[in-house]
Design a protein around this motif. Structure first.
Motif, mmCIF file in Angstrom:
data_model
loop_
_atom_site.group_PDB
_atom_site.id
_atom_site.type_symbol
_atom_site.label_atom_id
_atom_site.label_comp_id
_atom_site.label_asym_id
_atom_site.label_seq_id
_atom_site.Cartn_x
_atom_site.Cartn_y
_atom_site.Cartn_z
ATOM 1 N N ASN A 18 -14.872 24.250 15.866
ATOM 2 C CA ASN A 18 -14.815 22.792 15.987
ATOM 3 C C ASN A 18 -14.443 22.221 14.622
ATOM 4 O OD1 ASN A 18 -15.169 20.076 16.300
ATOM 5 N ND2 ASN A 18 -17.194 20.216 17.209
ATOM 6 N N GLU A 68 -16.869 20.530 21.689
ATOM 7 C CA GLU A 68 -17.233 19.271 21.043
ATOM 8 C C GLU A 68 -18.656 19.406 20.486
ATOM 9 O OE1 GLU A 68 -15.555 16.007 21.622
ATOM 10 O OE2 GLU A 68 -13.820 16.958 22.561
ATOM 11 N N SER A 69 -18.950 18.646 19.464
ATOM 12 C CA SER A 69 -20.288 18.703 18.851
ATOM 13 C C SER A 69 -21.382 18.425 19.861
ATOM 14 C CB SER A 69 -20.385 17.700 17.697
ATOM 15 O OG SER A 69 -19.560 18.104 16.653
ATOM 16 N N ARG A 70 -21.170 17.431 20.709
ATOM 17 C CA ARG A 70 -22.206 17.091 21.688
ATOM 18 C C ARG A 70 -22.411 18.224 22.686
ATOM 19 N NH1 ARG A 70 -19.044 15.849 25.867
ATOM 20 N NH2 ARG A 70 -17.144 14.675 25.508
ATOM 21 N N TYR A 73 -24.371 20.916 20.849
ATOM 22 C CA TYR A 73 -25.764 20.474 20.751
ATOM 23 C C TYR A 73 -26.469 20.686 22.090
ATOM 24 C CZ TYR A 73 -29.829 17.517 19.952
ATOM 25 O OH TYR A 73 -31.112 17.060 19.826
ATOM 26 N N PHE A 102 -27.851 21.447 13.729
ATOM 27 C CA PHE A 102 -27.178 22.738 13.865
ATOM 28 C C PHE A 102 -27.709 23.739 12.830
ATOM 29 C CE2 PHE A 102 -24.316 19.723 15.824
ATOM 30 C CZ PHE A 102 -23.964 20.374 17.006
#
Length: 145
Positions: A18, A68-70, A73, A102
């Motif tokens: 990412n 994606e970061s979300r 997560y 993270f």
């Protein structure tokens, strides 16, 4: 249906990166995974590669999505819910609510090698599933190398 000789593990690795300055493309003719880096950030422009990717985009070259970061997560949240040890589960939940979730999540797992390996497997399996769905969406079937 496109039949491509490509490495699923390499596709998953590309998916897991990412980074806004890096894109990966699958060349459906060769099975090669091509890495493109933002020339503004990298200071180098490969016009030949730029032109080739642009001309063949959607026919020969397919941009590999990246997590994606979300989504990353959410994977950590889902994994945390599977942890049987209530004390470790509490530590992971606390880590996910800190400033750098993270890093904190990985730091907690560092002290629990078995669960850390379970996390890596959980994450790999999720990435694999996402990549397989992406391949299916583009009517691409992987053949063995």
């Amino acid at each position: 249906m496109l039949r491509v000789k490509a490495d699923l593990r390499e596709l998953c690795d590309a998916f897991s990166i990412n980074n806004e300055e890096i894109e990966h493309y699958l060349d459906v003719e060769t099975g090669e995974i091509i890495m493109w880096m933002d020339p503004i950030v990298m200071g180098v422009l490969d016009e030949e590669l730029e032109d080739e990717l642009e001309e063949g985009f959607g026919e020969r070259y397919f941009r590999i999505p990246k997590i994606e970061s979300r989504e990353a997560y959410q994977l950590m949240v889902e994994f945390t819910d599977t942890v049987t040890s209530s004390s470790l589960r509490d530590l992971l939940r606390a880590a996910l609510n800190r400033h750098k979730p993270f890093r904190e999540f990985k730091d907690v797992l560092y002290d629990f090698p078995e669960e850390r390996e379970q996390w890596f497997k959980f994450e790999r399996d999720a990435h694999r599933q996402h990549v397989l769905q992406w391949l299916e969406l583009h009517h691409i079937t992987l053949e063995s190398l």
